[in-house]
Every structure is written in C-alpha cells, then in structure tokens.
Design an enzyme around this catalytic site. Structure first.
Site, PDB file in Angstrom:
ATOM      1  CE  LYS A  43      -1.062 -16.160 -54.753  1.00 43.58           C
ATOM      2  NZ  LYS A  43      -1.986 -17.107 -54.162  1.00 43.58           N
ATOM      3  CG  ASP A 100      -6.514 -19.068 -46.981  1.00 43.85           C
ATOM      4  OD1 ASP A 100      -7.685 -19.053 -46.528  1.00 43.85           O
ATOM      5  OD2 ASP A 100      -6.123 -18.314 -47.875  1.00 43.85           O
TER       6      ASP A 100
END
Ligand SMILES: *[C@@H]1O[C@H](CO)[C@@H](O)[C@H](O)[C@H]1NC(C)=O
Ligand SMILES: *[C@@H]1O[C@H](CO)[C@@H](O)[C@H](O)[C@H]1NC(C)=O
Ligand SMILES: *[C@@H]1O[C@H](CO)[C@@H](O)[C@H](O)[C@H]1NC(C)=O
Ligand SMILES: *[C@@H]1O[C@H](CO)[C@@H](O)[C@H](O)[C@H]1NC(C)=O
Ligand SMILES: *[C@@H]1O[C@H](CO)[C@@H](O)[C@H](O)[C@H]1NC(C)=O
Ligand SMILES: *[C@@H]1O[C@H](CO)[C@@H](O)[C@H](O)[C@H]1NC(C)=O
Length: 673
Positions: A387, A482
């Site tokens: 990422k 999240d």
C-alpha cells in the site's frame, strides 16, 4: 594373390615417382618465370640505398627525413629492376604497397611530403628540398629526359605545381605537376562512402600503386591501416602507357624533403612485385612509430588531452547522473530512531521489483489513503500487498511509524498481518499479507457474486474475534476506527480478516484516549466520535454494528439511490424492528432456512451495537459471546431513530476507562439483561 599385390605396389611406386618428377619440373619452370619482388615488414637489416637524411632507425623504421630543416632524403631498393618486356617493349604489370606515417610540427601545416619514385637513377644530384621533394631542380623539372614516374603524398599546397590542396595524392610524370590528383581519402566499403584522411596526422596509412601492363592503367589506393582490407575502389585510376616514359632498368624507392618546419617522415613496411600482386604487409610485424612525433605532442596536448579530459568528465557526469537517478529512484528515508525497526523495513528497490515498478497491472485497488499493489517478493517468492500512502510532511511520522510497527506485532489469524514498511520522502509503503479473495464489500454488493449465510456468519465471527483481540487481548488497546466491509479482507479459505490499520490509533490500557481529528468513514461513525473526536473502543463497536447490518441486509450503510426510508441502513432496520418483522431486513439474495435464528441475532446485535449512546453498546467480549451462543440473544427494546441512550446494555469498562475483572463484567452483563 601375392603376385597381384606385388604388381599393385610396383604400379603405385611408378606413379609416385612420375608425380614427383613432374612437380620438380614444374617448379623449375616456375622459378624461371619468377619476377623481382620483395617484402619488408620493417627495415631492420635491410640493404637499402640511403642518402642525405634518410636512415633506418634502431627499431627498423625507414626514416626518409628527420627534423633537420630544408634537406632531402632518398631511400631506394639497391638493385636495378627490369620493368620492360624486351620482346614486346611494354612495361610489365607491377604492384607495390607501403605503409607510411607523415608527422608535422603543426596541426594545420604539413611538410612537402614523400614520393614513391620509379627512376633510372637512385641519385639526384642538385635536387632541391621543399616543394621539389628532393627529385628535381628548377632546370630539370618537367623534362621528359627525367624518365621519372612518381606517386606523391603531398602535404603542402604549391600553386606553382597547380596543387589542388595541401593534403593530396597525385601521379607525377617527370615533374611535380600531377597528371591526376585527389584529396587524401579512401573508399570505405563498410560505409559505402569516401572518408577523408589527413595525411600528416602521424597516423600510419597504406598506399597501393598498381599498374596493369595490358590495360595500361595505373591505380593508386589509399587507406588508414585501421581498415582491414584494401578498399575496392582506388583513389586514382589513370590510363597511361608507362612504356612511353620509362627506360630499362629502373630503380624503385622513396624521395622526401623538409622545408622550414620539422616534418619527420617514415616508411614502416614495403612490398613490391613485378608481374604479380605485391605481398601483403603484416601489420603486427611492423616497427613501432616513435611515441612523441613532433606533431603528436602538440596534438595530444592541444586536442587529445582536452578531448580525452572532456570525454572523461562527460562520462563521469553521465555515470554520476545515472547513479544519482538510480539512487533517487530507489531512495528511502531512514532515521536513527528507525534502526530498531530494522527487521520491518523493506528496501524500496525490492518493493519496486516485486510490484513490477508499481505497474498498473498489479493494482489491486485504490483506497482512501492510496493505491494497493500486488507484489511477489523477489527473494522469498511471498505474495504481498503493498500500500502506497502519501503523507505530506515528516510531522507525526515517527509516531505513525511507531504505531505501524506495533501493528506489525499484532498477530491474530483474523487480522491481515503487516509485514513491514518502507519510508520515502512524502511516501510510506506498507507491506501486508496478500489476500487472494479481496475485500468483503465486493462479494456483498456485486450483483454477480454472493455469499451464503454460513460464509457471512463466519466472517462476522472472524471480525468480532479480531476486534476483541485489538480491544482487550493485546498488550495495548487498539482502536481500529475504520471498521467497514471494504476493510474486511478474505483469505484463501474465505475467512474474514481485518485489514487497513491506516487510521488506527493506539493508547495504553487505562490511559486517556488521545484526542485527534476526526477520521473514519461516513455512515460508520459513532455520533460521539464525530463531536468529541475521542476514539474509544466503543467507536469500533458502533461501526461493527453497522457492519453487521450491512452483511445481513446486503445493503450499504448509506445508499443515496434507495427510497427515502431506506437511505440510512440503521434507521431502516430500526423501523423494520419496530414493526416486529426483523427478518424482512435480511438480504433478499439469501434463502431463509434454519439459519433464521442466527440472522435475527446478527440484526439485533447490529442494532444494539449501533446505538448512538456509547454506554448503551455492548463491548466486544459480549458481542463474541452472543455470536458464539454462549449467552442468550439480547432483548431489544422498542427503538427510536434518535436513540440517545436507553442504556439497556452497557459496559462499564468503556465509560470508566478501567479493565473490569471478567467476573464483574459477566455479572454486570447478566444484571443488565
Ligand atoms: C647492398 O646492396 C649493394 C648493391 O647491390 C651492394 O653493393 C652491397 O654490398 C649490399 N650490402 C650489403 C650489406 O649487403
Ligand atoms: C638527421 O640525420 C642526419 C643524417 O643522418 C644527421 O646528420 C642529423 O644530425 C640528423 N638530425 C637530427 C635533428 O636528428
Ligand atoms: C612479353 O611479351 C610477349 C609478347 O607480347 C609475351 O608473349 C610474353 O609473355 C611477355 N613476357 C612476359 C614475362 O610477360
Ligand atoms: C639540376 O639537376 C640535374 C640532375 O640532377 C643536374 O645535372 C643539374 O646540375 C642541376 N642543376 C642545378 C642548378 O643544381
Ligand atoms: C584499377 O581500378 C579499376 C576500377 O576499380 C579496376 O577496374 C581495375 O582492375 C584496377 N586495375 C588495377 C591494375 O588494379
Ligand atoms: C478465493 O481464493 C481462492 C484462491 O485464490 C480461490 O481458489 C477461490 O475460488 C476464491 N473464492 C472465491 C469465492 O472467489
């Protein structure tokens, strides 16, 4: 039998004898026809007729003139050569080749040059130096009585003799006004074009002079010795009957002279043949030219060194640029404090190679924080997801890295493992386990695929278990912040794994939750978090509640396209709950079997967790117990959309910031029911 063998043997002997005799005879005939020829690869020990400045140097160079000014030099083959066929009166074909090197003190000014001469005498009394090349003087020049045939290598333009330039090759008959001349050049067979040459460069060059006695054609060919073979096209090709000019016998050799500048001139090798092809010279056997010709010194210093220096500098710059570009390309940021994280650091180069240079084909998805690429680590062949998170400053990076690393220490089978990181200027790369089946939302909301209830329930339990670990079982309290279906990844066996801790914040057990700016995903945000910005585990519980409804109903938490009452998922499920038909909320893609009880549990639990009052929400331990069926299903009261805190279920741990002994927690839970 024996008789026959003897006979055969005798016959063979006879034939051999005959052949030998024939060979001897033919040899004798051939030697009779043999014409004058010689080949000198260097002149050491060669009996040459030299005069004036001409000399053979120690290492075998024929030096026609040295640096003495305004002098001449002659070097001739000592024996006279018969050029004429006495019966026909024609000049024989002949061929000669020699390698020469002309030096000059100045780069742009040559000396008179040298001439290959065929002359009735090897002495030239009264001949002048300079432009007269040691061959003629003012009285005899141009006279047919000279019987001189020459090929000049002229490096001085003399208008008196109609010289075309100061760097030419010419055919001279009895004088120095060339009958044919051309600027020094050679035909490159490789490039199929003429290449210009500088005669007085000091570079060794080869000249071929060939005369065809039948065709009466004289060819002159020039080439630098770097060219592997004689060029196919001659520089000069002149139709001339030499028998009109020559007498018998003749001498062959070289004449040269000096003028006002120092111009040493050398012949390195020479080959000559009457009625045949002159033998090729052997470059490797030729004597070495002096290193510092008066010409090469200034050349080297004025042109050579600066050119070499400049190219060295240029090359160094190119190399340095390449290295810098490469360094920049694979540059990383590493500070002292990061050293302790050594094992977790990845080399940017390795990640670059693993993801094929972050190629678009390797792109797994684009999240809120950056792109995720698939990669295969070069050394271990392990599949990873990389990422790329961009961050604008170094501010807070240290804390962030610290968190990331402690995330790396999180080990749970329902958490996507962070393998490590790599830090670059303005960019952070996080390396995770690769999840072959992608994220859960794809399966929930894609029309093409769906998940069975069993799979969904399994994933729910996986995520609950991961959250319990983060909240209560690890050394620190980790709030994920999240939780959503797109952050739940699916491994090979379709187990749910919580991923993307990009937003997660840590705080120690018992400590005050850090206050940070609000981040998270709209639709999953607990109302108190939106107002206070305090990240308690209850924030995760709220989001988990929404997640439960999402999985059970197969709807997004907020769906702007849906009819008005269904836009907000939680409100919609509440209204269905209040109407008493909770199972109507279940994803229509699912079949209702004996799993209805689990469905009801998940929906009720979803509502329970997503209550706006944090105290009303259960803690993850309870949630897990419900899901495992360790405690009976919760009783859910009538709910309102703006449910502001019917604290029917609560967990004191969240409100007081203390870790409750599990027994107390249990009794509280029992009491609460
Ligand atoms: C060189 O050649 C000349 C002319 O043929 C001859 O007189 C002389 O003896 C030769 N010298 C040597 C060293 O062979
Ligand atoms: C050039 O050669 C001649 C004859 O061999 C010699 O007398 C003279 O000294 C030489 N000059 C130089 C500068 O070497
Ligand atoms: C000389 O010329 C005659 C007549 O043209 C010819 O027959 C003979 O072969 C020639 N000799 C040589 C050696 O070329
Ligand atoms: C010119 O050269 C010829 C032949 O080499 C010679 O006989 C004559 O004396 C020379 N003339 C002068 C003026 O040096
Ligand atoms: C001279 O050159 C021409 C043109 O390349 C060629 O045809 C001829 O055979 C050459 N003659 C000799 C004697 O090399
Ligand atoms: C999950 O991934 C595995 C391995 O890539 C694959 O064999 C399987 O079909 C996938 N399952 C689904 C439902 O796509």
């Amino acid at each position: 039998m024996l008789e026959e063998q003897r006979k055969n043997k005798w016959q063979t002997m006879f034939i051999i004898k005959y052949v030998l005799l024939f060979l001897l005879l033919s040899r004798f005939v051939a030697s009779q026809q043999e014409d004058v020829g010689f080949t000198y690869n260097g002149f050491r020990g060669v009996n040459m007729s030299l005069d004036c400045l001409a000399q053979i140097t120690e290492n075998g160079l024929l030096m026609l003139v040295n640096t003495t000014l305004s002098q001449v030099g002659h070097a001739f083959y000592p024996q006279p050569i018969c050029f004429m066929n006495s019966s026909s009166g024609n000049v024989f074909s002949f061929s000669t080749t020699f390698i020469f090197a002309l030096f000059s003190e100045f780069a742009t000014l040559g000396g008179p040059g040298i001439v290959f001469v065929i002359s009735p005498s090897r002495r030239f009394p009264g001949a002048l130096p300079s432009s007269y090349l040691g061959l003629f003087n003012t009285t005899n020049i141009g006279y047919s009585s000279n019987h001189v045939v020459g090929v000049e290598l002229d490096t001085f333009q003399n208008t008196q003799f109609n010289d075309i330039d100061d760097n030419h090759v010419g055919i001279d008959i009895n004088g120095l006004r060339s009958v044919q001349a051309a600027s020094a050049s050679y035909f490159s067979d490789q490039e199929n074009r003429r290449v210009n040459l500088n005669l007085y460069s000091g570079r060794p060059m080869q000249l071929w002079v060939e005369y065809d006695g039948t065709e009466k054609q004289l060819n002159v060919t020039l080439a630098p010795t770097t060219v592997p073979a004689k060029p196919t096209k001659p520089l000069l090709s002149f139709n001339i009957d030499l028998s009109r000019y020559m007498v018998d016998p003749m001498f062959v050799g070289f004449s040269s002279s000096t003028s006002g500048i120092k111009t040493p001139q050398y012949v390195l090798g020479w080959s000559f043949k009457i009625n045949g092809q002159a033998k090729e010279l052997c470059l490797s056997q030729l004597p070495k030219l002096p290193r510092m010709g008066p010409k090469t010194r200034p050349r080297i210093f004025t042109i050579g060194f600066p050119v070499i220096g400049a190219s060295l500098v240029f090359m160094s710059i190119v190399i340095i640029q390449f290295i810098v570009a490469r360094k920049r390309k694979f540059a990383e940021v590493l500070e002292d404090w990061e050293l302790e994280y050594g094992p977790h650091r990845f080399k940017y180069k390795d990640l670059y190679i693993a993801t094929k240079g972050f190629h678009d084909k390797e792109l797994l998805g684009i999240g809120g924080f950056g792109k995720v690429y698939k990669g295969v680590l070069h050394t271990s062949k392990v599949e990873v997801a990389v990422k790329r998170v961009s961050h604008d400053s170094t501010q807070g990076v240290r804390e962030f890295i610290a968190e990331i690393i402690s995330m790396g220490k999180l080990r749970h089978r329902n958490i996507v493992t962070l393998l490590g990181y790599c830090r670059r200027k303005g960019e952070l790369l996080l390396v995770y386990d690769f999840m072959p089946n992608g994220s859960l939302d794809k399966f929930l909301f894609d029309q093409s695929t769906t998940l069975s209830w069993n799979q969904r329930f399994q994933i729910i339990k996986n995520v609950a278990s991961a959250l319990l670990y983060l909240h209560e079982e690890w050394e620190q309290v980790v709030v994920h912040r999240d939780i959503k279906s797109s952050n739940v990844m699916l491994d090979r066996e379709m187990n749910g794994r919580l991923g993307d801790f990009g937003l997660a914040k840590l705080y120690d057990h018992g400590g005050d939750p850090k206050t940070t700016h609000v981040v998270g995903t709209f639709g999953y945000l607990a109302p108190e978090f939106a107002t206070t910005g305090k990240a308690n585990p209850s924030v995760d519980v709220f989001a988990f509640g929404v997640f439960l409804l999402e999985v059970a109903c197969g709807r997004r938490p907020i769906d702007p396209q849906a009819s008005e009452e269904c836009i907000e998922l939680v409100d919609w499920v509440i209204s269905i709950w209040n109407s008493g038909k909770i199972l109507e909320a279940v994803d229509p893609k699912l079949e209702m079997n004996n799993e209805v009880e689990e469905m009801e549990l998940v929906l009720k639990l979803g509502l329970l967790c997503s209550q706006s009052d944090p105290i009303a929400r259960p803690c993850m331990r309870q949630v897990v117990q419900y899901l495992k069926g360790e405690i009976p299903q919760p009783d859910l009261p009538f709910l309102t959309s703006e449910n502001t805190g019917e604290a029917s279920f609560w967990c004191p741990y969240f409100s007081r910031g203390k870790t409750p002994p599990s027994s107390i927690a249990h009794s509280l839970l029992s009491g609460g029911r």
